[in-house]
Design a protein around this motif. Structure first.
Motif, mmCIF file in Angstrom:
data_model
loop_
_atom_site.group_PDB
_atom_site.id
_atom_site.type_symbol
_atom_site.label_atom_id
_atom_site.label_comp_id
_atom_site.label_asym_id
_atom_site.label_seq_id
_atom_site.Cartn_x
_atom_site.Cartn_y
_atom_site.Cartn_z
ATOM 1 N N GLY A 31 13.475 38.400 69.202
ATOM 2 C CA GLY A 31 12.110 38.868 69.028
ATOM 3 C C GLY A 31 11.200 38.156 70.017
ATOM 4 N N ASP A 32 9.911 38.250 69.796
ATOM 5 C CA ASP A 32 8.935 37.608 70.669
ATOM 6 C C ASP A 32 8.797 36.145 70.254
ATOM 7 N N LYS A 33 9.642 35.300 70.830
ATOM 8 C CA LYS A 33 9.711 33.891 70.457
ATOM 9 C C LYS A 33 8.361 33.190 70.559
ATOM 10 N N SER A 34 7.635 33.418 71.637
ATOM 11 C CA SER A 34 6.364 32.709 71.829
ATOM 12 C C SER A 34 5.352 33.076 70.749
ATOM 13 N N ARG A 35 5.311 34.344 70.338
ATOM 14 C CA ARG A 35 4.367 34.757 69.286
ATOM 15 C C ARG A 35 4.763 34.200 67.926
#
Length: 101
Positions: free
Chosen positions: A8-12
């Motif tokens: 998934g969007d790790k940073s978010r």
């Protein structure tokens, strides 16, 4: 029943969890309790679950709870109002990123 590996969007995900956990730490007294719970979300709760390309996707719910003082029902109504601050005197005591929820 959470898969061991997901993408998934790790940073978010990191940004949101860091903000929520940071708030929990900030407003929970020493000796208080902070919990992070991860569970697999029900597909019926997602409108995209009927899409054929969505069949292999897994949706996760992240819940952060703590024994801090909490937010009044009146202030909860404004949780996602931009630039709303429930109690500005607390913020002077407890610094933050200013991002809010």
């Amino acid at each position: 029943n959470v898969p061991k590996n997901v993408s998934g969007d790790k940073s978010r995900i990191v940004q949101v969890l860091c903000n929520l956990i940071s708030n929990a730490i900030k407003f929970t007294s020493p000796g208080g309790l902070i919990k992070l719970h991860v569970s697999q979300a029900s597909r019926s709760s997602s409108s995209a679950a009927t899409d054929v390309s969505d069949r292999n996707k897994v949706y996760l719910d992240f819940t952060v709870s703590d024994t801090g003082k909490g937010i009044s029902a009146e202030d909860q109504a404004h949780l996602f109002t931009p630039y709303y601050q429930a109690d500005s005197c607390i913020t002077r005591e407890q610094e933050g990123t200013g991002l809010g929820l």
